[in-house]
Design an enzyme around this catalytic site. Structure first.
Site, short mmCIF file in Angstrom:
data_model
loop_
_atom_site.label_atom_id
_atom_site.label_comp_id
_atom_site.label_asym_id
_atom_site.label_seq_id
_atom_site.Cartn_x
_atom_site.Cartn_y
_atom_site.Cartn_z
N HIS A 29 -7.56 -4.44 -1.29
CA HIS A 29 -6.15 -5.84 -1.81
C HIS A 29 -7.22 -6.24 -2.30
O HIS A 29 -6.74 -7.55 -2.51
CB HIS A 29 -6.45 -7.25 -0.34
CG HIS A 29 -5.76 -6.37 1.59
ND1 HIS A 29 -6.93 -5.27 2.07
CD2 HIS A 29 -4.69 -5.35 1.29
CE1 HIS A 29 -6.36 -5.17 3.21
NE2 HIS A 29 -4.72 -5.55 2.85
N HIS B 259 0.84 -1.11 -0.18
CA HIS B 259 0.04 0.48 0.43
C HIS B 259 0.87 1.11 0.08
O HIS B 259 0.08 2.59 0.26
CB HIS B 259 -1.12 0.12 1.85
CG HIS B 259 -1.96 -1.26 1.39
ND1 HIS B 259 -2.80 -1.19 0.67
CD2 HIS B 259 -1.62 -1.71 2.66
CE1 HIS B 259 -3.33 -2.99 0.98
NE2 HIS B 259 -2.79 -3.02 2.19
#
Lengths: 337, 337
Positions: free
Chosen positions: B225, B67
């Site tokens: 995700h 991320h």
């Protein structure tokens, strides 16, 4: 529903009318950064919102859009006074450049920082002749992949970040037009780059990538518009690719043990930060092995080629003066310290 | 050589051994930002290089890697004192969190900022029990796509940037542990997000995307995700997609004319800055139409999902105190002003 081969490479974009993406993006960019920049709509250029430099040389750059944050993201205190965006991968017009030059001239002249592409060189040159301002042009031509070509010479790529930062810092300190231009030329002369594409870019509103790479193929020496490079090769681990980028750059600069450099590992669009950090680590390790001192670093997507996957490596020779100007305070949408 | 259907969606990455990408990236990240951060190798966490706060509450966050720049890019003066990275899309261990907590505690306690995922909540909770430090946890659960699910509740996504910035600023001003936690909870309570994916991510070292989208399909409500969202729909112009993101977020917050917000338009990985600027412009226009004041903005790839194409829209309710803390000086690799 499974993907058809045709849709498998389809890229979808956030866009309304693709012909309007640049002005719509500029309007959004201005609004998101309104304490820093203002968009002059017609002719189109971005200027500092807080331009309070009565006695400073103006610093201007520009070029095709699709490379954001370059150049508009570098407008602000300590870097560019204005940036002139063309269409996607298309040079801005001389009229745009002339208007921006006039807008930022405080009577001490304006430095034009120009990446070496035929259209940019021509239109910035025409603008310099049209403008009442005194103009000095600094040409940025760092891409070693185009070193041996006849014709227009090396392309200008990510070294332009260093030239813009150093010229902007010099202007902010009150350097003269000649001094700012000399510092820019010295920076450009000591800077070389090399890029590799892992996946081609796709133009907004189009589904297919702008070139095809075969199974496991990558393109070395690619340009920031997806121009063909020095050759295709099989994909390889990051350590090998870092060496493939670094070796020709270090060689072109004649780097030797004890030399000092700024290292820019630049993402070309859709390459992730984790990957760029891995590539920076590999490049630093290779420079260590050569005894070259990694004095400064910049890692991130700063000069993109739409959503191309890949990265470029730029090395910029540093001396005390250039390092100090690189370190000087800067406040822009894309670069701040 | 033409592309085969199989290679058409093949993504190539800069990676050596995919199992080593996180530590290799952390090493490169530390070296590129060595004036700002230091990497504690075992157990693994990133701390401030210049930690000179003897009398301040510690502020810690963390979570799965992939991320970036979240969370490691937000370590520095005025934001996080440390960040704890797990593997790709995997929670850090309780041992890592406990060690980082201890490392940054100056005797005034530590705030844990935790995105609402089962593993993160469990491991940060265990670490809080293990640590000798006094700990207050702030849960971030902003994703309205998961509003109506049974079970773990809303996922935590890009609102965590605002919580980290505001808690970090409060701690830097000498707020107490309870005060920093209260400000974090107030920020999280007033923040909601919604995301859309235009293309699935690909894990480093793998060639195939992690999910397939049919021809012209996009995924609304996707997680960071690549978790499935609230549904697939046909791709549409940016203006329509902005409304599809904004309407449920504004509704969840009960926004009314005169309300003040921070708007975050966050790129999920491979979406270009031009597109994010277009989406921000559309979101701002829709908020104007509702009479909601766009007081602050952040546009860029800050909470990515590897190389997923797409963006998320986060709205954060502002009052004078939160706006002032958002504006306070910050110096980190990814956010500086």
């Amino acid at each position: 529903m499974s993907e058809s081969p045709e849709s498998a490479i389809a890229r979808r974009h956030f866009v309304n009318d693709p012909r309007r993406i640049v002005p719509e993006a500029l309007a959004g960019f201005e609004r998101a950064n309104r304490t820093l920049v203002r968009w002059n709509r017609e002719p189109s250029f971005i200027v500092r919102a807080d331009d309070d430099r009565p006695d400073q040389v103006g610093v201007l750059s520009g070029g095709g859009s699709g490379h954001e944050p370059l150049h508009t993201g570098f407008v602000g205190r300590g870097m560019l006074d204005a940036a002139v965006p063309g269409g996607i991968f298309a040079s801005p017009t001389a009229l745009q450049v002339e208007a921006a030059t006039t807008a930022i001239d405080r009577g001490l002249g304006v430095v034009h920082i120009v990446k070496n592409y035929t259209g940019d060189v021509m239109n910035f040159g025409m603008a310099a002749e049209m403008a009442a301002s005194e103009v000095e042009a600094v040409l940025v031509d760092d891409d070693v992949a185009t070193e041996s070509e006849d014709g227009p010479g090396r392309r200008g790529t990510a070294a332009v970040i260093a030239v813009e930062k150093i010229c902007g810092a010099a202007a902010a300190r009150g350097a003269s037009l000649a001094q700012v231009a000399e510092l820019g030329r010295r920076t450009a002369a000591g800077a070389r780059s090399m890029a590799v594409a892992l996946h081609a870019p796709t133009h907004p509103g189009q589904a297919r990538a702008s070139f095809d790479l075969g199974e496991g193929e990558i393109e070395l020496g690619v340009g920031i518009h997806g121009e063909r490079g020095v050759g295709r090769r099989q994909h390889a681990p990051a350590a090998e690719l870092a060496e493939a980028l670094l070796a020709p750059v270090a060689s072109a600069l004649g780097l030797a043990s004890g030399d000092r450099v700024l290292v820019i590992v630049n993402g070309l669009g859709s390459t992730h930060g984790l990957e760029l950090s891995v590539m920076f680590g590999e490049a630093a390790r290779l420079l260590d092995a050569r005894g070259v001192e990694v004095e400064r670093a910049l890692v991130g997507p700063y000069v993109t080629a739409l959503d191309m996957a890949g990265c470029s490596l730029t090395l910029v020779r540093l001396d005390d003066e250039l390092a100090e100007l690189w370190d000087a305070p800067v406040r822009t949408p894309a670069l701040t310290w």
